[in-house]
Design a protein around this motif. Structure first.
Motif, short mmCIF file in Angstrom:
data_model
loop_
_atom_site.label_atom_id
_atom_site.label_comp_id
_atom_site.label_asym_id
_atom_site.label_seq_id
_atom_site.Cartn_x
_atom_site.Cartn_y
_atom_site.Cartn_z
N ASP A 25 1.05 -1.51 -0.19
CA ASP A 25 0.02 0.03 -0.05
C ASP A 25 0.55 0.82 0.02
O ASP A 25 1.28 1.66 0.76
N SER A 26 0.78 1.74 -1.10
CA SER A 26 1.61 3.18 -1.51
C SER A 26 1.68 4.05 -0.50
O SER A 26 2.23 4.43 0.12
N ARG A 27 0.68 4.56 0.42
CA ARG A 27 -0.22 5.40 1.66
C ARG A 27 0.71 5.29 2.48
O ARG A 27 1.48 5.75 3.66
N PHE A 28 1.65 4.05 2.79
CA PHE A 28 2.18 3.28 4.48
C PHE A 28 3.20 2.68 4.11
O PHE A 28 3.45 0.81 4.19
N PRO A 29 4.01 2.81 3.07
CA PRO A 29 5.10 2.48 2.49
C PRO A 29 6.09 0.99 3.80
O PRO A 29 7.00 -0.02 3.59
N GLN A 30 5.96 2.47 4.93
CA GLN A 30 7.04 1.67 6.27
C GLN A 30 5.91 1.01 6.88
O GLN A 30 6.29 0.10 7.30
N GLY A 31 4.45 0.80 6.92
CA GLY A 31 3.23 0.58 7.56
C GLY A 31 2.89 0.73 8.86
O GLY A 31 3.41 1.91 9.13
N THR A 32 1.73 0.68 9.18
CA THR A 32 0.41 1.83 10.26
C THR A 32 1.17 1.92 11.24
O THR A 32 1.04 2.32 11.51
N ILE A 33 2.20 0.67 11.38
CA ILE A 33 2.38 0.89 12.80
C ILE A 33 3.60 1.29 12.91
O ILE A 33 3.61 1.38 14.08
N GLU A 34 4.44 1.39 12.83
CA GLU A 34 5.67 2.42 12.73
C GLU A 34 5.20 3.85 12.92
O GLU A 34 5.89 4.31 12.88
N MET A 35 3.68 3.80 11.66
CA MET A 35 4.06 5.78 11.89
C MET A 35 2.72 5.66 13.33
O MET A 35 2.86 7.09 13.27
N GLN A 36 2.49 4.32 13.42
CA GLN A 36 1.74 4.83 14.57
C GLN A 36 2.24 4.91 15.84
O GLN A 36 1.82 5.50 16.96
N LYS A 37 3.29 4.11 16.05
CA LYS A 37 4.53 4.42 16.96
C LYS A 37 4.71 5.44 18.11
O LYS A 37 4.85 5.89 19.42
N PRO A 38 4.75 6.70 17.00
CA PRO A 38 5.18 7.35 18.20
C PRO A 38 4.14 8.50 18.99
O PRO A 38 4.09 9.22 20.37
N PHE A 39 2.43 8.50 18.00
CA PHE A 39 2.08 8.52 18.47
C PHE A 39 1.30 7.41 20.18
O PHE A 39 0.80 8.63 21.39
N PHE A 40 1.42 6.83 20.35
CA PHE A 40 1.14 5.88 20.84
C PHE A 40 2.08 6.06 22.35
O PHE A 40 1.92 6.53 22.51
N GLN A 41 3.76 6.81 21.56
CA GLN A 41 4.34 6.62 23.13
C GLN A 41 3.87 8.04 23.77
O GLN A 41 4.30 8.02 24.70
#
Length: 159
Positions: A25-41
Motif C-alpha cells: 500500500d503506497s500510502r503506508f510504505p513503512q507500515g501503519t504500526i511504524e507510523m503510529q508508534k510515536p503517537f502511542f509513545q
C-alpha cells in the motif's frame, strides 16, 4: 500480566500487510504500526519492544468479546491522509514452540477505521518478532480474562 488468564488455540492467518508495510500500500510504505508508534509513545504506550506489524491470529470457531482494555486512545490523528481513529490495546501472551512472548491485542475501533476490516474470529496482536512463525502455524493465545473474553460460536439451525 495478571494470573486471571484464558487460553485459546489460534492459527496464524494472512492479513492485508498494511500494518507491516509488506502489503504494497503506497500510502503506508513503512507500515501503519511504524507510523503510529510515536503517537502511542506520546500518549504513554511504548511499542518499541515490538515488531512493527501485527500477527493475525484466527481463533475459529471462537470469537472474542471485549470487556475492558488496558489502553484506549481516542481521536488519534496519526496520518495526514487518514481520518483520526480510536485504538485500544489489551494484554496477551503468545505460547509457541515452548516459548512465551508478551504482546498486546491491537484493536483499531471499527467505527473509526476507514478500511481493512478483520473477520470476527481474528485478533490482531503486536508482539516481538518470533523467529520461525509462519502462516498456518498453531499457537496458544493467552488473554487477561478481565480484558477479553473468548466465546465459542454456536450455530442454530432453523427448520
Amino acid at each position: 500480566m495478571k494470573n486471571m488468564n484464558i487460553q485459546v488455540k489460534g492459527t496464524i492467518a494472512p492479513g492485508y500487510g498494511v500494518a507491516s508495510g509488506k502489503g504494497g500500500d503506497s500510502r503506508f510504505p513503512q507500515g501503519t504500526i511504524e507510523m503510529q508508534k510515536p503517537f502511542f509513545q506520546e500518549l504513554g504506550l511504548d511499542l518499541s519492544p515490538y515488531f512493527s506489524g501485527t500477527l493475525n491470529i484466527s481463533i475459529h470457531p471462537h470469537r472474542y468479546r471485549v470487556k475492558s482494555f488496558k489502553y484506549t486512545f481516542i481521536n488519534v490523528k496519526w496520518s495526514s491522509i487518514q481520518p483520526a481513529e480510536d485504538f485500544s490495546f489489551a494484554d496477551c501472551r503468545i505460547l509457541f514452540n515452548d516459548s512465551s512472548f508478551e504482546g498486546l491485542i491491537y484493536y483499531p475501533h471499527p467505527d473509526t477505521k476507514p478500511d481493512h476490516f478483520q473477520a470476527a474470529d481474528i485478533l490482531e496482536v503486536i508482539a516481538p518478532k518470533i523467529d520461525g512463525l509462519k502462516y498456518g502455524d498453531e499457537l496458544i493465545l493467552e488473554c487477561d480474562r478481565t480484558q477479553i473474553d473468548i466465546v465459542i460460536v454456536k450455530k442454530f439451525w432453523k427448520y
